[in-house]
Write an enzyme that holds these catalytic residues in place. Structure first.
Site, PDB file in Angstrom:
ATOM      1  N   ASP A  33       1.974   2.756   1.812  1.00  0.00           N
ATOM      2  CA  ASP A  33       2.174   4.117   1.288  1.00  0.00           C
ATOM      3  C   ASP A  33       3.626   4.600   1.260  1.00  0.00           C
ATOM      4  OD1 ASP A  33      -0.550   3.853   1.320  1.00  0.00           O
ATOM      5  OD2 ASP A  33      -0.947   5.549   2.647  1.00  0.00           O
ATOM      6  N   LYS A 138      -5.422   3.139  -2.698  1.00  0.00           N
ATOM      7  CA  LYS A 138      -6.452   3.304  -1.671  1.00  0.00           C
ATOM      8  C   LYS A 138      -6.809   4.786  -1.526  1.00  0.00           C
ATOM      9  CE  LYS A 138      -3.423   3.239   2.434  1.00  0.00           C
ATOM     10  NZ  LYS A 138      -3.529   4.649   2.713  1.00  0.00           N
ATOM     11  N   CYS A 171      -1.909   6.174   8.281  1.00  0.00           N
ATOM     12  CA  CYS A 171      -2.343   5.069   7.415  1.00  0.00           C
ATOM     13  C   CYS A 171      -1.934   3.694   7.937  1.00  0.00           C
ATOM     14  CB  CYS A 171      -1.858   5.299   5.997  1.00  0.00           C
ATOM     15  SG  CYS A 171      -2.712   6.693   5.225  1.00  0.00           S
TER      16      CYS A 171
END
Ligand code: C5J
Length: 229
Positions: A33, A138, A171
């Site tokens: 990310d 995702k 994450c």
């Protein structure tokens, strides 16, 4: 050089809780990310009230880690936390949580927040994927939830994962725990990850390595950069 072309290249690093070693042919780099939405002003991270400057510290180390992985021909996976434009993969519980100034799907300075294809959802310029690297969208915090990552790794006989990315305790940690449960040995590179809350980063590094490496290993970037034999 490609990891698959070599007979044996081993990475050995001094790590916590102890030495970590892997055959680079069976190892992938997973960058979680590293998106404008989290790292740059005006994105989702800032709408939640966070100081996005904290995450900038991970950019240069992550770029060095990425360059290293490319040199040795590792499989590289880049993830993006993102949702379909109709938000069909965004549970209301996620969208309605908290008091952000902009919610997921709202129009912000970098387009619709956390929506696939919007400018803010892109990986930052310094870490742009190149041909042959995997880009995964995702909808959850974990990289394995609803992404097909497990199948991608299995097809390449990947057994070890090296992680960087943001945020450490959300994450990155979720993805490492998912990977750990699926049998991967996971190494988190300390300088290549960051949190909006430095003490959460520190606590996460300790949690990962605690109890003999209950989630995996952590190490310094330099140990990786100098660790191939
Ligand atoms: C968050 C992430 N923090 N990539 N996402 O919401 O860690």
């Amino acid at each position: 050089m490609s990891a698959s072309e070599t007979t044996l290249m081993t990475l050995r690093v001094r790590a916590r809780p102890g030495p970590f070693a892997c055959d680079l042919r069976n190892t992938a780099l997973v960058l979680i990310d590293m998106q404008r939405d989290f790292i740059e002003p005006g994105g989702f991270g800032e709408t939640l009230g966070n100081d996005v400057g904290q995450l900038a510290q991970a950019v240069e180390p992550a770029a060095r880690l990425l360059a290293w992985a490319r040199t040795y021909g590792l499989l590289v996976v880049h993830t993006r936390e993102s949702h379909a434009p109709d938000l069909s993969d965004c549970p209301p519980a996620k969208r309605c949580r908290g008091e952000p100034s902009l919610r997921i799907g709202d129009m912000g300075p970098m387009g619709r927040v956390l929506v696939r294809g919007e400018p803010g959802n892109a990986i930052i310029d310094a870490l742009q994927p190149i041909a042959g690297e995997v880009e995964l969208d995702k909808p959850g915090k974990g990289a394995f939830y609803d992404t097909g990552l497990q199948e991608i790794l299995q097809r390449r006989a990947i057994t070890h994962l090296i992680f960087g990315g943001v945020t450490t305790e959300v994450c990155v940690q979720t993805s490492m725990r998912e990977a750990n449960d699926r049998g991967y040995d996971c190494l988190l590179v300390e300088e290549a990850t960051a949190s909006y809350f430095p003490y959460f980063k520190q606590a996460t590094l300790e949690m990962i390595a605690a109890q003999g490496g209950i989630v995996g290993w952590t190490c310094k970037l330099d140990a990786v950069l100098r660790g191939v034999s």
